[in-house]
Design an enzyme around this catalytic site. Structure first.
Site, PDB file in Angstrom:
ATOM      1  N   GLU A 231     -10.824  22.140 -34.950  1.00  0.00           N
ATOM      2  CA  GLU A 231     -11.148  20.889 -34.269  1.00  0.00           C
ATOM      3  C   GLU A 231     -11.358  21.179 -32.792  1.00  0.00           C
ATOM      4  O   GLU A 231     -12.366  20.797 -32.216  1.00  0.00           O
ATOM      5  CB  GLU A 231     -10.022  19.856 -34.476  1.00  0.00           C
ATOM      6  CG  GLU A 231     -10.413  18.499 -33.922  1.00  0.00           C
ATOM      7  CD  GLU A 231      -9.358  17.418 -34.133  1.00  0.00           C
ATOM      8  OE1 GLU A 231      -8.507  17.563 -35.021  1.00  0.00           O
ATOM      9  OE2 GLU A 231      -9.395  16.425 -33.375  1.00  0.00           O
ATOM     10  N   ARG A 309       0.723  10.851 -32.535  1.00  0.00           N
ATOM     11  CA  ARG A 309       0.751  10.512 -33.960  1.00  0.00           C
ATOM     12  C   ARG A 309       2.162  10.696 -34.528  1.00  0.00           C
ATOM     13  O   ARG A 309       2.585   9.959 -35.414  1.00  0.00           O
ATOM     14  CB  ARG A 309      -0.279  11.304 -34.762  1.00  0.00           C
ATOM     15  CG  ARG A 309      -0.441  10.777 -36.191  1.00  0.00           C
ATOM     16  CD  ARG A 309      -1.566  11.448 -36.942  1.00  0.00           C
ATOM     17  NE  ARG A 309      -2.856  10.819 -36.776  1.00  0.00           N
ATOM     18  CZ  ARG A 309      -3.312   9.790 -37.509  1.00  0.00           C
ATOM     19  NH1 ARG A 309      -2.561   9.262 -38.460  1.00  0.00           N
ATOM     20  NH2 ARG A 309      -4.489   9.287 -37.283  1.00  0.00           N
ATOM     21  N   GLU A 712      -5.853  13.932 -45.312  1.00  0.00           N
ATOM     22  CA  GLU A 712      -4.548  14.418 -44.869  1.00  0.00           C
ATOM     23  C   GLU A 712      -3.338  13.882 -45.636  1.00  0.00           C
ATOM     24  O   GLU A 712      -2.367  14.609 -45.835  1.00  0.00           O
ATOM     25  CB  GLU A 712      -4.371  14.090 -43.378  1.00  0.00           C
ATOM     26  CG  GLU A 712      -5.329  14.833 -42.479  1.00  0.00           C
ATOM     27  CD  GLU A 712      -5.349  14.253 -41.075  1.00  0.00           C
ATOM     28  OE1 GLU A 712      -5.933  13.166 -40.909  1.00  0.00           O
ATOM     29  OE2 GLU A 712      -4.771  14.871 -40.182  1.00  0.00           O
TER      30      GLU A 712
HETATM   31  N1  MTE Z   1     -10.090  20.124 -47.266  1.00  0.00           N
HETATM   32  C1  MTE Z   1     -10.679  21.346 -47.284  1.00  0.00           C
HETATM   33  N2  MTE Z   1     -11.073  21.855 -48.454  1.00  0.00           N
HETATM   34  N3  MTE Z   1     -10.883  22.052 -46.137  1.00  0.00           N
HETATM   35  C2  MTE Z   1     -10.475  21.578 -44.923  1.00  0.00           C
HETATM   36  O1  MTE Z   1     -10.671  22.231 -43.904  1.00  0.00           O
HETATM   37  N4  MTE Z   1      -9.364  19.741 -43.700  1.00  0.00           N
HETATM   38  C3  MTE Z   1      -8.407  18.649 -43.799  1.00  0.00           C
HETATM   39  C4  MTE Z   1      -8.832  17.667 -44.886  1.00  0.00           C
HETATM   40  N5  MTE Z   1      -9.114  18.373 -46.096  1.00  0.00           N
HETATM   41  C5  MTE Z   1      -9.819  20.305 -44.877  1.00  0.00           C
HETATM   42  C6  MTE Z   1      -9.674  19.599 -46.092  1.00  0.00           C
HETATM   43  C7  MTE Z   1      -8.251  17.905 -42.566  1.00  0.00           C
HETATM   44  S1  MTE Z   1      -7.181  18.496 -41.409  1.00  0.00           S
HETATM   45  C8  MTE Z   1      -8.903  16.731 -42.335  1.00  0.00           C
HETATM   46  S2  MTE Z   1      -8.641  15.840 -40.947  1.00  0.00           S
HETATM   47  C9  MTE Z   1      -9.873  16.199 -43.299  1.00  0.00           C
HETATM   48  O2  MTE Z   1     -10.011  17.022 -44.453  1.00  0.00           O
HETATM   49  C10 MTE Z   1     -11.213  16.071 -42.595  1.00  0.00           C
HETATM   50  O3  MTE Z   1     -12.218  15.645 -43.445  1.00  0.00           O
HETATM   51  P1  MTE Z   1     -12.456  14.086 -43.789  1.00  0.00           P
HETATM   52  O4  MTE Z   1     -12.292  13.330 -42.523  1.00  0.00           O
HETATM   53  O5  MTE Z   1     -13.822  14.074 -44.306  1.00  0.00           O
HETATM   54  O6  MTE Z   1     -11.414  13.731 -44.789  1.00  0.00           O
HETATM   55 MO1  MOS Z   2      -7.476  17.200 -39.296  1.00  0.00          MO
HETATM   56  S1  MOS Z   2      -5.732  17.951 -38.549  1.00  0.00           S
HETATM   57  O1  MOS Z   2      -7.384  15.770 -38.286  1.00  0.00           O
HETATM   58  O2  MOS Z   2      -8.638  18.184 -38.535  1.00  0.00           O
END
Ligand code: MTE
Ligand code: MOS
Length: 759
Positions: A231, A309, A712
């Site tokens: 990020e 958060r 998450e």
């Molecule tokens: N799933 C996979 N396979 N790979 C990832 O890097 N990141 C996670 C989650 N699931 C992630 C994941 C995190 S930290 C977040 S914030 C969300 O996916 C981001 O994607 P979204 O906003 O589309 O759910």
């Molecule tokens: Mo997820 S920790 O908000 O990239």
């Protein structure tokens, strides 16, 4: 299935090994390779930095330090406290000091040994409580308060207090940090970066090179996982590649090797916390006081937002009338810790769950009795003022109890424990309530750009970065539903700042919500024009009576001669635009930091997990028998992706609190810098039974087609495994002292059980 599986589907490409990541791109001829020279000292003054010998090495084309930065040597996003390359001082082992660029990656790495650096060591701090004592804070502490805690203690029949520690966590994305910078005309640059935040990279590259943002395009194909680790922390590598590319006028590629990635990048924030929790005899929670000491590492990065958060999630899934939660963002000499799935929420939820377990011990009841009694109900106010709407906390809890036969399982566990000498089982329930939205209100916006081509195929670009979470599959579903056309017609473009500008990172689980809404709006804009064209083509006067259903055009509910493809061709013939751009901003959310009150979240996602473990009390080793979940999702946009998110998140959550232990040597260097020393859950460690039941009938007007975000929240079910383990340990040592330290590695289990081993 046809002979030609959907070529546009990420999953099909992955299985065939055809999906492309930055490192898979064939670099243009003449591409140079960069390697990072990083600080060996945790804190010190740079006395001498000499790169001349490195520059003289074979194949080396350039060596860059802070002095070579044409713009500002600054990449701090929230607080400008992060130089791209160390200038005068170093603040952690692994801080980039110089960049060596050579004809090949091997030559660049070989030359690193010839960079000469002398550092006058300064005292270094690694512990957040020690940093707090020394006043080393990134920002002054913040406190969220509700009710009157001081007055409430007097009314409590039981008060417990204690300390809770949770550790760091390595992101371990399969694709390490990497970027490829391509110089263009007139000093412009295109940077292909593995980042969750293309705009953040664009901004920082522009700042470092002293360019306007329009001179920098950042493109992201997809990520081999980010989990929060890309990020903010994809930015330095993109900026370094861009710096070298702009100085040398050649494409430059920078890829971190696994060990480098582990040593140089930040992790989940370790927290050390003090709590005090009070309740009535019947288990009703009355007062909660908690202080979080967050180990931020050496720069702010996203730490202040992550701590915020934690404050939002201090009370977990529970209603507590009197609360005082304080968070201190402590600066230490570790690589800057950063976003990691859950973003500070898991750390806070771990503390309240630990406090409840202590309280239940004091009351002599099952923790689940206290948990259940205090679960949030519709309309309850959280300490920051937001009332929970569409609250599914109790429903998920009760459904988990019955669906997974809690009473019977309790009896079986008790029976197992009665009949075994050296093995114990433990059960725990873990409710999750997770706020969906960026807590930084500004970030809750997204854009989309849709083009319909004359053959009826559709290209959709948004701000969302695909990182394995399936956001592209979901956005494709959104466009195909909005137009009512075959999914195969829709292609998702790589994410680019030139297609969709001023984007928020794909994070906070909001990727689908925000970009899906923007995509829907863009599709509807084109659809509106197509309706008018259809009415004209059909010689009718009411475009609002036109409808497209599965590629067929209907007028007043009756099929017409027009299909999607014919309609699109007709629109082009009539010189009607087949493209639209749209912007979406989450309505209704606000937060006032002067009072720490507001409604920061669009909604909350809920669920409950039942976790069971079996512990070998002789060896300290354990097996996760099952994690069984009821999760509030609403109607799924993509069932496979959602199940994958739940399962992956749970495994990652279990890993954080059990096997995964980030350890540093006394000098601040990382000890657990490869996979022989840093243990993550594998297929053998995964729960023997992992079941996720989704509630599909819940409503969510702020989601896309009513679905809720899922990226998450499931991670936090892993907290239940920690407390199931603790319950098993407790069954073995009914009166012993048990700490509240995570990760609960087999070694840590064994050391706590050792005193009573019947040997
Ligand atoms: N799933 C996979 N396979 N790979 C990832 O890097 N990141 C996670 C989650 N699931 C992630 C994941 C995190 S930290 C977040 S914030 C969300 O996916 C981001 O994607 P979204 O906003 O589309 O759910
Ligand atoms: Mo997820 S920790 O908000 O990239």
């Amino acid at each position: 299935m046809s002979d030609h599986p959907d070529r546009l589907l990420d999953m099909a490409l992955h299985v065939r090994g055809e999906s492309r990541y930055v490192d898979d791109l064939t670099p243009p001829q003449g591409t140079l390779y960069a390697a990072v020279f990083a600080s060996p000292a945790a804190h010190g003054r740079i006395r001498r930095l000499d790169t001349s010998r490195a520059l003289a090495r074979p194949g080396v084309r350039g060596v860059f330090t802070a002095r070579d930065i044409p713009g500002e040597n600054q990449i701090g996003g929230i607080i400008p406290d992060e130089p791209l390359l160390a200038d005068g001082e170093v603040h952690c082992v692994g801080e980039p000091v110089a960049l060596v660029v050579a004809d090949t990656q091997r030559l660049a790495r070989a030359a690193l040994a010839s960079v000469e650096l002398e550092v006058e060591r300064l005292p270094a701090v690694f512990d957040p409580r020690e940093a707090f004592k020394q006043g080393l804070l990134i920002r002054p502490p913040r406190t969220f308060a509700a009710g009157d805690v001081e007055a409430a203690w007097k009314n409590c029949d039981v008060v417990v207090e204690g300390r809770v520690d949770s550790g760091g966590q390595e992101h371990l994305y399969l694709e390490t940090q990497c970027s490829l910078a391509l110089p263009g005309e007139g000093g412009s640059l295109k940077v292909i970066s593995a980042t969750q935040g293309p705009t953040a990279v664009q901004k920082s590259v522009a700042r470092v090179l002293g360019l306007p943002m329009h001179q920098v395009e950042v493109e992201v194909l997809r990520l081999g996982g980010g989990f929060g680790g890309k990020e903010d922390q994809a930015t330095p590598w993109a900026c370094l590649a861009a710096l070298a590319a702009s100085r040398l006028g050649k494409p430059v590629k920078l890829v971190l090797q696994r060990q480098e990635d582990m040593r140089l990048t930040g992790k989940r924030h370790p927290y050390s916390s003090d709590f005090r929790l009070g309740a009535a005899y019947d288990g009703r929670l009355l007062a909660y006081e908690v202080t979080f000491y967050q180990n931020a590492g050496c720069t702010a990065d996203l730490s202040t937002s992550i701590l915020e958060r934690s404050l939002f999630h201090a009370t977990g899934s529970y209603l507590i009338p009197n609360v005082r939660a304080t968070g201190a963002c402590c600066r230490t000499n570790l690589p800057s810790n950063t976003a990691f799935r859950g973003f500070g929420g898991p750390q806070a939820m771990f503390v309240i769950e630990a406090a409840i377990v202590r309280l239940a011990e004091a009351l002599g009841v099952e923790p689940a009795a206290v948990q259940e009694k205090n679960l949030l109900a519709e309309g309850d106010a959280l300490p920051y003022g937001q009332r929970v709407r569409g609250c599914q906390a109790r429903r998920c809890w009760l459904e988990a109890r019955t669906r997974y036969r809690l009473e019977e399982r309790r009896w079986q566990v008790a029976e197992f424990n009665r009949t075994h000498t050296l093995a114990r089982k433990g059960l725990a329930l873990m409710p999750v309530c997770f706020g969906i939205s960026f807590t930084n209100q500004t970030l809750n916006q997204a854009g989309a750009l849709v083009h319909v081509f004359t053959d009826g195929s559709v290209s959709l670009a948004t701000a969302a970065v695909e990182m394995g979470q399936g956001v592209h599959r979901k956005l494709r579903e959104v466009a195909s539903r909005a137009f009512s056309i075959d999914r195969e017609r829709v292609r998702l473009e790589p994410t680019s700042t030139a297609r969709v500008p001023n984007t928020s990172p794909t994070a906070a689980s909001t990727g689908t919500d925000l970009n899906g809404r923007a995509a829907e709006l863009a599709c509807r804009a084109v659809l509106g024009r197509l309706r008018e064209v259809a009415a004209q083509e059909l010689g009718k006067h009411h475009p609002e009576r036109v409808e497209i259903r599965e590629e067929q055009v209907f007028y007043q509910g009756k099929p017409s001669s027009l299909t999607w493809a014919k309609l699109v061709a007709a629109a082009y013939g009539r010189r009607v635009s087949l493209s639209a751009q749209a912007h979406y901003a989450t309505p209704g959310i606000h937060f006032d930091r002067s009072t720490e009150k507001g409604e920061p979240f669009a909604y909350h996602a809920y669920g409950t997990a039942l976790c069971e473990v079996t512990l070998d009390c002789l060896r300290g080793t354990y097996v996760v028998d099952s994690v069984e979940v009821v999760h509030d999702l609403g109607p799924s946009l993509d069932a496979a992706a959602d199940l994958g998110q739940a399962e992956g998140g749970i495994a990652q959550g279990i890993g954080w609190l059990t096997l995964e232990e980030v350890l540093h040597a006394p000098d601040g260097s990382l000890l657990t810098k490869d996979l022989s020393t840093y243990k993550v859950p594998d297929i053998h460690f995964a729960p023997r039974r992992l079941e996720v039941h989704f509630l599909e009938d819940t409503e969510n007007p702020l989601g896309v087609f009513n679905a809720k975000a899922i990226g998450e929240p499931p991670l936090m079910y892993g907290i239940g495994v920690y407390f199931a383990l603790r319950a098993a340990m407790r069954a073995f040592r009914p009166d012993g002292e048990l700490s509240l330290v995570a990760p609960l590695t087999p070694e840590r289990v064994l050391m706590q059980l050792a005193g009573d081993l019947p040997l």
